[in-house]
Motif scaffolding. Structure first.
Motif, short mmCIF file in Angstrom:
data_model
loop_
_atom_site.label_atom_id
_atom_site.label_comp_id
_atom_site.label_asym_id
_atom_site.label_seq_id
_atom_site.Cartn_x
_atom_site.Cartn_y
_atom_site.Cartn_z
N ARG A 178 0.91 -1.15 -0.10
CA ARG A 178 -0.08 -0.01 0.11
C ARG A 178 0.89 1.43 -0.13
O ARG A 178 0.50 2.34 -0.61
N ALA A 179 1.92 1.22 0.68
CA ALA A 179 2.91 2.47 0.76
C ALA A 179 3.45 2.65 -0.54
O ALA A 179 3.68 3.83 -1.08
N SER A 180 4.02 1.48 -1.40
CA SER A 180 4.30 1.60 -2.54
C SER A 180 3.22 2.24 -3.65
O SER A 180 3.84 2.87 -4.62
N LYS A 181 2.21 2.00 -3.34
CA LYS A 181 1.02 2.69 -4.20
C LYS A 181 0.57 3.95 -3.66
O LYS A 181 -0.45 4.43 -4.35
N ARG A 182 1.35 4.46 -2.74
CA ARG A 182 0.95 5.76 -1.97
C ARG A 182 -0.39 5.69 -1.54
O ARG A 182 -1.11 6.77 -1.73
N LYS A 183 -1.03 4.65 -1.03
CA LYS A 183 -2.16 4.42 -0.40
C LYS A 183 -1.91 4.53 1.24
O LYS A 183 -0.98 4.21 1.52
N PRO A 184 -3.01 4.67 1.90
CA PRO A 184 -2.98 4.90 3.22
C PRO A 184 -2.67 3.68 3.86
O PRO A 184 -3.33 2.68 3.46
#
Length: 345
Positions: A234-240
């Motif tokens: 999720r961090a790599s996709k810039r998601k919370p």
């Protein structure tokens, strides 16, 4: 609200009892003054519902309410003193035909406890069901044993989340509700602590034995690694990135187990989807349940004593009857002919 009681509630003709059946009965028990001079079974059922059922866990409440509705319909207009073992047997057989033998047995358990409380409340002097005056239907217990190859087939289509969950279940043998309600605070550097939601009993699983990681430690690491990968993705996709106090948590960080409703509907949906997938796309021919895996843990242990300790049942007989599905391992006898071979002429 009956007209003669509306003055007690600001003249209201209707009063909301809430959004759930169990909550409605709890609020109703506060508003409704149960008749103290109980003569009819319906009065006994009403007081039992108000004072006893409302204090039980949500799943038990729902089951008891359904039983009380069936019992009230069939026996409610009878005098308490007139309900004999013969009448109860007639009800048992009728309920068994109309609904199921399982429902009939559940109703008899509730009815028996109603009589027990009735004696406590001074409603009747004797219990019409004790000392085997009334017996339940004999039901064949579930005896499904999940073979290793079946679990391997299921694992080929199961999600990483379910694989992590089943891995920890295989190491601990915990019930679904106890496994899903593990919080991160229950995990220390040396042990995993689980609280049985049904009995309140604590179990402590060591993470190391003689500096070597136990099966619980390895399974626990798999769970934590799974969620770490989810957060990294999720961090790599810039998601919370979702953080949670629970070991097993949903997409919003909430616990899969609902403490208010005593259910895990979200988890159950995930389980059913993957079970259908396994039945359709693998060599698995018969579905198994989460509870069957708990029984597999108990069955795969070497001794009854080990199974009783790990599964933490209140009675060893429960473990032996329902959770030792492979049968107990025994030592063969010497035999009649020793080790000599028998030759025919």
């Amino acid at each position: 609200m009956p007209p003669h009681l509306r003055h007690l509630h600001d003249g209201k003709a209707e009063i909301s009892l809430g959004q759930s059946l169990s909550g409605a009965y709890q609020k109703f028990s506060i508003l409704y003054q149960v008749e103290e001079n109980i003569t009819l079974m319906r009065d006994l059922f009403d007081r039992y519902r108000a004072e006893v059922v409302s204090e039980k866990r949500q799943n038990t409440q729902r089951s008891n309410h359904r039983s009380l509705e069936r019992l009230r319909t069939a026996l409610g207009e009878n005098f308490v003193s007139a309900v004999t073992p013969l009448a109860i047997y007639k009800y048992r057989d009728l309920c068994g035909r109309k609904y199921s033998k399982k429902y009939a047995n559940l109703d008899l358990e509730v009815l028996s406890h109603c009589f027990t409380k009735g004696i406590e409340w001074g409603v009747l002097p004797d219990h019409p069901m004790t000392n085997k005056k009334v017996t339940k239907f004999e039901l064949k217990g579930r005896n499904r044993y999940v073979e290793d190859w079946e679990l391997d087939e299921w694992a080929t289509v199961a999600s990483p989340f379910l694989l992590a969950y089943v891995g920890l279940k295989g190491a601990t043998g915990l019930r679904k509700q106890d496994l899903l309600s593990i919080a991160l605070r229950d995990i220390s550097d040396t042990e995993l602590t689980s609280v049985n939601l049904k009995t309140g009993k604590k179990l402590r699983f060591p993470l190391y034995v003689e500096d070597q990681p136990t099966s619980v430690k390895l399974a626990l690491d798999n769970v934590l690694d799974y969620y770490q990968r989810i957060r990294a993705h999720r961090a790599s996709k810039r998601k919370p990135v979702v953080m949670s106090q629970w070991l097993f948590h949903n997409r919003t960080g909430g616990c899969y187990w609902s403490f208010e409703e005593d259910t895990a509907s979200g988890f159950d949906s995930i389980w059913q989807r993957h079970m259908k997938k396994a039945l359709a796309g693998t060599a698995l021919e018969e579905r198994f349940t989460d509870h069957d895996l708990r029984a597999k843990v108990g069955s795969d242990l070497d001794t009854d004593t080990q199974a009783v300790d790990l599964l933490a049942h209140s009675s060893p007989q429960v473990t032996k009857k329902h959770y030792r599905r492979k049968g107990s391992k025994v030592t063969p006898a010497q035999g009649f002919f020793g080790t000599s071979k028998v030759h025919s002429d």
